[in-house]
Design an enzyme around this catalytic site. Sequence first.
Site, PDB file in Angstrom:
ATOM      1  N   ASP A 107     -10.154   3.626  -3.497  1.00 51.97           N
ATOM      2  CA  ASP A 107     -10.876   2.400  -3.130  1.00 51.97           C
ATOM      3  C   ASP A 107     -12.291   2.269  -3.702  1.00 51.97           C
ATOM      4  OD1 ASP A 107      -8.628   2.102  -1.635  1.00 51.97           O
ATOM      5  OD2 ASP A 107      -9.651   1.751   0.263  1.00 51.97           O
ATOM      6  N   ASP A 152       0.824  -1.204   0.000  1.00 54.09           N
ATOM      7  CA  ASP A 152       0.000   0.000   0.000  1.00 54.09           C
ATOM      8  C   ASP A 152       0.867   1.266   0.000  1.00 54.09           C
ATOM      9  OD1 ASP A 152      -2.437   1.357   0.057  1.00 54.09           O
ATOM     10  OD2 ASP A 152      -3.253   0.179   1.713  1.00 54.09           O
ATOM     11  N   ASN A 193       0.062   8.112  -9.022  1.00 56.22           N
ATOM     12  CA  ASN A 193       1.221   8.529  -9.827  1.00 56.22           C
ATOM     13  C   ASN A 193       1.210   7.847 -11.195  1.00 56.22           C
ATOM     14  OD1 ASN A 193       2.951  10.063  -7.674  1.00 56.22           O
ATOM     15  ND2 ASN A 193       2.264   8.180  -6.681  1.00 56.22           N
TER      16      ASN A 193
HETATM   17  C1  GLA Z   1      -6.083   1.258   1.455  1.00 54.06           C
HETATM   18  C2  GLA Z   1      -6.220   0.258   0.313  1.00 54.06           C
HETATM   19  C3  GLA Z   1      -7.325  -0.722   0.637  1.00 54.06           C
HETATM   20  C4  GLA Z   1      -7.012  -1.442   1.946  1.00 54.06           C
HETATM   21  C5  GLA Z   1      -6.817  -0.425   3.054  1.00 54.06           C
HETATM   22  C6  GLA Z   1      -6.321  -1.071   4.340  1.00 54.06           C
HETATM   23  O1  GLA Z   1      -7.209   2.070   1.549  1.00 54.06           O
HETATM   24  O2  GLA Z   1      -6.475   0.923  -0.894  1.00 54.06           O
HETATM   25  O3  GLA Z   1      -7.485  -1.669  -0.409  1.00 54.06           O
HETATM   26  O4  GLA Z   1      -5.855  -2.221   1.784  1.00 54.06           O
HETATM   27  O5  GLA Z   1      -5.882   0.576   2.696  1.00 54.06           O
HETATM   28  O6  GLA Z   1      -6.090  -0.159   5.344  1.00 54.06           O
END
Ligand code: GLA
Length: 396
Positions: free
Chosen positions: A206, A150, A187
């Site tokens: 997300d 992440d 990016n």
């Molecule tokens: C980000 C990612 C998600 C998930 C959360 C976990 O938002 O994009 O897919 O992994 O973190 O905290």
Amino acid sequence: MKRALVFLLFVFSFFAFPLLAQNQTVLAATPPMGWNTWNKFACNVSADLIKQAADAMVSSGMKDAGYQYIVIDDCWQVSRDANGNIVADPQRFPDGIKAVADYVHSKGLKFGIYSDAGRTTCQGRPGGRGYEYQDARQYAAWGVDYLKYDWCDHGTQNAEASYSLMHDALLKSGRPIVFSICEWGSNKPWLWAEKAGGNLWRTTDDIQDRWEGRKKWGDGGCCSNGVMDILDLENGLESYAGPGHWNDPDMLEVGNGGMTTTEYTSHFSLWAILAAPLMAGNDLQHMTPEIKEILTNKEVIAVDQDAMGRQGRRVAKQGDLEVWARPLHDGSRAVVLLNRGTSEAPITVNWADIDYPAHLTAAIRDLWQHRDLGQFTGKYTASVAPHGVVMVTVKP
Ligand code: GLA
């Protein structure tokens, strides 16, 4: 004697190194399929949850349908020990991560884990920054097959450099580990993520369990997306995807309760047209028959997993009525007729939109009805439910 040894070594390296290299390059030859904890369980992860998911993956028929990876997302980690080793939550994972990985492997499945390129993860757990090689060695020792990495708390870090560094660490660990880059499209990862060793990279922020609507998070940060928003953001990125390196429009929400069965069917069909990784994000233990049927539709999955690996795109649009298509390895096309509107409507795919001459006759097969619909020349029209799809293959 010495010369014979040198000769043998030469012969060995001639054959072995290309094989080893090949082993790396075939990672994620088709879009990865599996299950991830985040969309349904968020921080509520534990060894028991993972084991139950692995069991359900097998008993539900999902493993047979092609799902492979069981991935623990954020919140499995709590701290680092005095030597800098990452420490799993002792209450939730009392026997450690390796025991969970072993269990997943014993079911014939693969095991994945999550970390972050910055100092802390999105839930404030220890990130990988400064510990890349140590973590990669640890993951390999645990038997990790897939790492989602992440982008929270990255400060002034450069994305390409940060992900390249972790990829180098994974390579040096000696274990083939699928590398899932998750920097939310910030990016333009499609321009560099393949070079940085990514097998897949998120193209957007997300997903949330709704049909449409880009919304700010509760804390005012930007943003979460409905299925239609992500779809629009993915169109135009198709040339960057291919075997071993995929655009990732985020994990599936199918079965999480916020959409209708019709909408989930559309979500799944469109992800297949996009050659998207298919990471289920629902409660595998408690699936309704309708949801199971969507997630295990082998004809739709075959489109997603087509060996040629060509991501589809929008080929026609009239208001709320759209046609999405992708070419398949056998010369046929997979087509989704998508109705984004609120009333039933006919949608036509013209052969010209899918690069066939108009005089051509082709066989149409409906991938949700599992039925051959006959021969059609020049075009095919179907009536499509609101927020629904008709998904067919067109085969000359
Ligand atoms: C980000 C990612 C998600 C998930 C959360 C976990 O938002 O994009 O897919 O992994 O973190 O905290």
